[in-house]
Each structure stands twice: as C-alpha cells, then as structure tokens.
Design a protein around this motif. Structure first.
Motif, PDB file in Angstrom:
ATOM      1  N   VAL A  83      12.795  14.874  33.279  1.00  0.00           N
ATOM      2  CA  VAL A  83      13.008  13.674  34.089  1.00  0.00           C
ATOM      3  C   VAL A  83      14.293  13.865  34.868  1.00  0.00           C
ATOM      4  N   PRO A  84      14.214  14.141  36.170  1.00  0.00           N
ATOM      5  CA  PRO A  84      15.424  14.410  36.972  1.00  0.00           C
ATOM      6  C   PRO A  84      16.145  13.133  37.363  1.00  0.00           C
ATOM      7  N   GLN A  85      17.263  13.303  38.052  1.00  0.00           N
ATOM      8  CA  GLN A  85      18.043  12.150  38.491  1.00  0.00           C
ATOM      9  C   GLN A  85      17.320  11.359  39.579  1.00  0.00           C
ATOM     10  N   PHE A  86      16.559  12.049  40.427  1.00  0.00           N
ATOM     11  CA  PHE A  86      15.901  11.390  41.552  1.00  0.00           C
ATOM     12  C   PHE A  86      14.544  10.827  41.128  1.00  0.00           C
ATOM     13  N   SER A  87      14.025   9.913  41.934  1.00  0.00           N
ATOM     14  CA  SER A  87      12.723   9.305  41.657  1.00  0.00           C
ATOM     15  C   SER A  87      11.617  10.325  41.871  1.00  0.00           C
ATOM     16  N   ILE A  88      10.620  10.311  40.997  1.00  0.00           N
ATOM     17  CA  ILE A  88       9.512  11.257  41.102  1.00  0.00           C
ATOM     18  C   ILE A  88       8.200  10.531  41.371  1.00  0.00           C
ATOM     19  N   LEU A 123       1.642   3.587  29.105  1.00  0.00           N
ATOM     20  CA  LEU A 123       2.167   2.317  29.612  1.00  0.00           C
ATOM     21  C   LEU A 123       2.762   1.479  28.480  1.00  0.00           C
ATOM     22  N   GLU A 124       2.043   1.429  27.368  1.00  0.00           N
ATOM     23  CA  GLU A 124       2.520   0.647  26.232  1.00  0.00           C
ATOM     24  C   GLU A 124       3.752   1.292  25.605  1.00  0.00           C
ATOM     25  N   GLU A 125       3.748   2.602  25.501  1.00  0.00           N
ATOM     26  CA  GLU A 125       4.855   3.323  24.876  1.00  0.00           C
ATOM     27  C   GLU A 125       6.158   3.137  25.633  1.00  0.00           C
ATOM     28  N   THR A 126       6.075   3.002  26.953  1.00  0.00           N
ATOM     29  CA  THR A 126       7.278   2.859  27.779  1.00  0.00           C
ATOM     30  C   THR A 126       7.535   1.412  28.209  1.00  0.00           C
ATOM     31  N   GLY A 127       6.725   0.490  27.737  1.00  0.00           N
ATOM     32  CA  GLY A 127       6.939  -0.918  28.049  1.00  0.00           C
ATOM     33  C   GLY A 127       6.633  -1.289  29.482  1.00  0.00           C
ATOM     34  N   LEU A 128       5.665  -0.626  30.084  1.00  0.00           N
ATOM     35  CA  LEU A 128       5.333  -0.874  31.497  1.00  0.00           C
ATOM     36  C   LEU A 128       4.008  -1.596  31.686  1.00  0.00           C
ATOM     37  N   LYS A 144      12.207   1.936  37.105  1.00  0.00           N
ATOM     38  CA  LYS A 144      11.907   3.244  37.690  1.00  0.00           C
ATOM     39  C   LYS A 144      12.215   4.370  36.705  1.00  0.00           C
ATOM     40  N   ARG A 145      13.278   4.198  35.910  1.00  0.00           N
ATOM     41  CA  ARG A 145      13.578   5.200  34.893  1.00  0.00           C
ATOM     42  C   ARG A 145      12.460   5.259  33.861  1.00  0.00           C
ATOM     43  N   ARG A 146      11.951   4.100  33.468  1.00  0.00           N
ATOM     44  CA  ARG A 146      10.845   4.065  32.514  1.00  0.00           C
ATOM     45  C   ARG A 146       9.594   4.715  33.107  1.00  0.00           C
ATOM     46  N   ALA A 150       7.428   7.774  31.731  1.00  0.00           N
ATOM     47  CA  ALA A 150       5.993   7.641  31.494  1.00  0.00           C
ATOM     48  C   ALA A 150       5.206   8.763  32.153  1.00  0.00           C
ATOM     49  N   MET A 151       5.618   9.147  33.360  1.00  0.00           N
ATOM     50  CA  MET A 151       4.900  10.197  34.075  1.00  0.00           C
ATOM     51  C   MET A 151       5.079  11.558  33.410  1.00  0.00           C
ATOM     52  N   GLU A 152       6.135  11.716  32.600  1.00  0.00           N
ATOM     53  CA  GLU A 152       6.320  12.955  31.847  1.00  0.00           C
ATOM     54  C   GLU A 152       5.587  12.922  30.513  1.00  0.00           C
ATOM     55  N   LEU A 153       5.403  11.740  29.967  1.00  0.00           N
ATOM     56  CA  LEU A 153       4.795  11.622  28.641  1.00  0.00           C
ATOM     57  C   LEU A 153       3.282  11.783  28.659  1.00  0.00           C
ATOM     58  N   VAL A 154       2.683  11.831  29.840  1.00  0.00           N
ATOM     59  CA  VAL A 154       1.217  11.911  29.912  1.00  0.00           C
ATOM     60  C   VAL A 154       0.680  13.181  29.270  1.00  0.00           C
ATOM     61  N   SER A 155       1.507  14.231  29.210  1.00  0.00           N
ATOM     62  CA  SER A 155       1.053  15.495  28.624  1.00  0.00           C
ATOM     63  C   SER A 155       1.556  15.691  27.193  1.00  0.00           C
TER      64      SER A 155
END
Length: 577
Positions: A83-88, A123-128, A144-146, A150-155
């Motif tokens: 998860v980098p500093q910038f938005s992905i 979504l549930e794991e990250t509260g989104l 946005k950090r969450r 979430a986009m990294e946790l999919v795998s």
C-alpha cells in the motif's frame, strides 16, 4: 518468517556508492505487526521498497518462509500486498467497483458467487461495507487509506507492506487505521509492516524498528523503546538519535540485539533461516504453493477495458471535450470548402483570334488552378493536422496520467501486454469515430475530388500514427505534464516540417520527412485526387509528392514504431520515488 541479513541498497552519488539502507538485519515472525519509524530521510520507505523487491538489494539476503529471495524465486504477487503513499484507485469509480476491479485483476475466481463473496469479505474486513456505493472522489483521507488496504487484501497476502498510510490523517482516523492494521496482522499469520513518521499509538504494534541514516538503531517491543534510548517519552527518541552518528547507534544495537529482538522472536516461536545456505532447516516444511491463482491475459484485458470505458463515460469533462472536437473541427474545415468547389477550366484546343485573347485565357486557367489547387491542398492538410491534434489529445496522458496506479497494478500481477492492449482497443475506437466523422462530414459539405476511400484511409492512418506515437510518449515519460508538453510540440512541428506550405531545403527534408506523419497522409491523399485537381495542386506546391504505396508503408511504420515504444515503456520500471 521474514528475515533480512545484512541487507543494503546503494545508489551512486558523485561517482561513489552511497548506502540508503545499510546492513539491516531483522527477523519478523508470523502474525507480527511492526512499525518502521525514524526521522525524515532515514530510509524507511527505501527499506520497505527493498523488501518488496522494487529496489534490488546491493548486498545481503532476504528470506521469506525459508526461501532466499535474493537467489531464488521472488515473491509471488499473491503473497505480498503493498500500500503506497499515493492513491491507487480511480476517483470516478465507487468503492465496490474499485475492489471488484482489483479482485478481477489479481484473483482467478471460479464463479460470480465466489467473486462476490471475496469482495463482501474484504469490504467487511476493512469497514467499508456502508460506503461501498460512494465514489472514490468523495471519500475522506481515512476512507481512502482503508480502500487502499482493501484492494491489497483481495489476494489474501501473507505479507502486507504499508507506506505512510496514516500520514495526513486526524488523530482519530490515524488510530482507526493503525487498529485495522493490528487486526489484519492477527489474520492467518499475516505479517504487517507499516512505515510511519508518527510515534503515536505504538502500543498497538508488536515491535518497533527504528532507523537512523539507513541503519538499525533499535528493533524490539514498543514498551522497551524509552528505556533503550534513556528518554522519558517516545517523542524524545528522534532528538536523541541526532546526538550520535548512525554508526554508533548501529554498533550499540548489535550488542543488545539478542536481549530485545532475540527474546521477542523466541517468544513468538520464530526461528532464523540458515545464515549461510539460505535454505530451510531440515525440519521446516517446504514453502507452500500460492493459494491464489492470478487471472489469465484475456480476463485481465476484459477487466481493464471495461473499467476504462466506465471511467470515460463518467468523466463529463472528457466527454464534452471529445464531442466538441468531433463537432467543431470538421466545421472549421467546411468553412473553407467552398473555395475548392470551383471548376478548373482547360485551355481550348483551337487558337484564339489574337494573342491577347490567348494570353487572357491562359491567365484565367492559371488563376483557377491556383485558387482550387491551393484550397484543396490546404483543406487536406487542415484535416490531417486536426486529426494529428486529435491523436495527441487521445493518448498523450493515457498512460502517464495513471502512472502510479498502473505501476502498482503491475506489481500486483497485471500483465503489461494486457494493459497496453486495453489502451490500444480503447484508443482505436476513438480514432475510428474521429476519422470517419471528419472525412464524411467534410465530404458531405464539399466532396473530396478524388478517391474518397483512399482519402479516408489516410486520415485514419495519420490519426492512428499520431495516437500511437503519443501513446509511446505517454508510456515513456514519468509524468503526464511531460508527456502532454512533448506531444504538443510534436503536433506543432507537423505543419512547418511537412512541406505542404513551404518546401524545405533538400538537406533538411531528407532527415525530417521520414518522421513527419502529416506529410505522408497529405501526400497520399493528394495523390488520390482526380487528374485536373491533382495537376492544380501540383501547380501550387514545390514539395515532391510520394506514391500512395510509399505513404501507406511509412504511416504503417509510424504506427508500429509507436506501439513498440509504448510496449517498451509499459514494461519499464517507473515507480514513484
């Protein structure tokens, strides 16, 4: 377990190597949540990037689950999340759409139900879950950090690396994100490493790694931090670091390492990898196969293409610009079309009664040739230049404008060929619509006086050539601003270097002409004119016209060269520093 043994990362400065990461040796057991802290410029992000494989270590070894990453196979994309500093995430998409696209690009699912289950779980794991339908552009910094997490946790990565994910957040949001990372580290033995400048909420971490000028000054439980540095408060750690050179801190740490880190590792049940061979110990099980398989080329292509069109249709400014270009540019051309409509008279076969009448007739025919020839040549070049401008607008920012997101997705397993192919298909549709409409509209209000299909073909080719070349520029440049500026210059030189207005000196022309797409499209279209009109054009230009086949071949080369350069650019490393 993750283990680093004497890991270094060096750059060259003033001709000499400079270690930004200097002999870092740490062990991190499974299910561990570690903070990487230190003053600005101490090498926190550089170390994280080195662990991720974005920075190749210049010395030392990295071990993961007993596997020597410095010699054997690197991380599988499913094993690691970064998860980098910038938005992905793309701002026009919703939270749910962003996570769905990330899942489709990184995970091969057997059914739609399995896909939906994975998305809902993340979504549930990250509260989104409650904000799944909101667009990314309206999210707060913490949300946005969450989403990035979430986009990294999919795998289901076993190693999650987070770079300054709490920077810029208010204290409450910062604590919520740190608490989330803490909980994620408790899931299935996952290791979570978080780079942070803040020394708040350290009690939520299992250990704290303190860096100073690229060297380890401390690694141990957060409760021992103040005791080790002989300070009363954690906020005093950074000023204390400045009192001694990094070599002294590193030397001191090596003497006390086992008392802090060693005890922590033993309590966690971890064990170091073999120092010399890098192989797993005899009793250690073989590294497990990745549990998540990545999607194939066509699955990624479909996802990328679908997402691109969705973003396009939600960008009202882009739609308005495209419609304005498609409508206004042909209208500009038709303003001059009536000047090319006049007939071209021929000299009479019979001589006039007197010399004065014959001279008058020759002058009239010449005037008509100049008028029509200049108008036809100008209108063709006007169309060519406008379509070149459209091509530049199509693709100058297409890759450079989303550089960070693409580099992140490439790190996560997205194939550069799938990404580039999606761009080619998307831009190909724009090229087709723009070129056909330009040719048909102008022809309707003032017919092309020759083979219209040939003219249309050259308009398509010049638009495609400029789109391809500017796509290559976009792929090779680091920023969208650089790509846009260079593309504008490229279009700006098309008209003066084409020779359609003024013929270039021969010693200049032979070097510039092969690279000027506008010349080949203009020359090919002119060669398709009817006999009288073609002669009229030739009578007003000094530039030599090339044959139709040569023009087709050259424009084809421009397209191929642009796509090849774009392919090279997408495969190159452009990660943000």
């Amino acid at each position: 377990m993750l283990e680093l043994q004497e890991v270094c990362f060096a750059i060259t400065k003033d001709g000499n190597p400079l270690n930004l990461v200097d002999q870092v040796s740490i062990q991190v057991p499974k299910g561990h949540f570690m903070a990487i802290v230190g003053p600005s410029g101490c090498g926190k992000t550089t170390l994280l990037r080195t662990i991720a494989g974005l920075n190749p270590e210049s010395a030392g070894s990295l071990f993961w689950e007993g596997r020597n990453l410095s010699e054997d196979q690197d991380f599988d994309p499913s094993e690691i999340g970064y998860v980098p500093q910038f938005s992905i995430a793309y701002e026009p998409l919703t939270v749910d759409e962003s996570i769905e696209a990330a899942t489709r690009l990184r995970v091969r699912t057997a059914s739609a139900e399995q896909l939906d289950h994975r998305i809902d779980r993340v979504l549930e794991e990250t509260g989104l879950t409650a904000i799944a339908d909101r667009q990314v552009r309206v999210l707060s910094g913490g949300q946005k950090r969450r989403l990035g997490l979430a986009m990294e946790l999919v795998s289901d990565p076993k190693l999650l690396l987070c770079d300054e994910v709490t920077s810029g957040l208010d204290p409450r949001s910062e604590r919520e994100v740190v608490r989330l990372l803490h909980d994620l580290a408790r899931h299935d033995g996952r290791i979570v490493l978080s780079v942070t400048h803040s020394l708040a909420h350290l009690e939520l971490y299992d250990s704290v790694l303190v860096l100073h000028e690229g060297r380890v000054a401390f690694h141990g439980p957060p409760g021992h931090l103040t005791h080790y540095f002989s300070v009363d408060d954690t906020e005093e750690v950074y000023p204390k670091l400045a009192t001694q050179p990094s070599e002294r801190w590193q030397s001191s740490w090596m003497k006390h390492r086992d008392a802090y880190e060693g005890k922590m590792i033993r309590l966690a049940g971890g064990a170091p990898a073999e120092e010399k061979s890098g192989a797993a110990s005899p009793g250690e099980p073989a590294p497990p196969e990745p549990t998540v398989r990545g999607p194939g080329f066509f699955a990624q292509l479909g996802t990328l293409l679908s997402r691109r069109w969705r973003i396009f249709f939600r960008d009202k400014g882009q739609i308005f610009l495209q419609l304005a270009i498609i409508v206004c540019f042909p209208l500009l051309v038709t303003l001059f079309s009536d000047k090319a409509e006049g007939p071209i008279a021929s000299l009479s076969d019979s001589r006039q009664e007197n010399l004065q009448a014959e001279i008058q007739e020759q002058r009239m025919v010449r005037q008509e040739q100049v008028k029509v020839g200049s108008a036809v040549s100008g209108i063709i070049m006007f169309q060519v230049i406008l379509l070149s401008l459209m091509g530049s607008n199509n693709s100058a920012r297409e890759i450079a404008g989303e550089r960070n997101i693409f580099e992140k997705e490439k790190f996560g397993g997205v194939r550069p060929t799938a990404y580039l192919t999606s761009k080619i298909i998307f831009l190909g549709v724009l090229v087709l619509v723009q070129s056909v409409w330009m040719a048909a509209f102008v022809n309707f209000f003032g017919s092309f006086r020759g083979d219209f299909r040939t003219h249309l073909m050259f308009l398509l080719l010049v638009n495609a050539a400029m789109t391809s070349v500017c796509l290559a520029i976009s792929a090779l440049m680091k920023t969208a601003e650089q790509a846009s500026l260079l593309s504008i210059y490229l279009v700006g030189f098309q008209l003066p270097l084409s020779g359609a207005v003024l013929a270039l000196p021969e010693h200049v022309e032979k070097f510039t002409r092969p690279f000027i797409s506008a010349y080949w499209a203009w020359s090919g279209s002119v060669s398709a004119l009817d006999g009288k009109v073609l002669n009229a054009v030739k009578s007003v230009i000094d530039t030599t016209l090339s044959g139709r086949e040569t023009c087709l071949f050259t424009l084809g080369l421009h397209i191929a060269a642009g796509l090849l350069a774009a392919w090279i650019g997408t495969r190159r490393h452009h990660w943000q520093h």
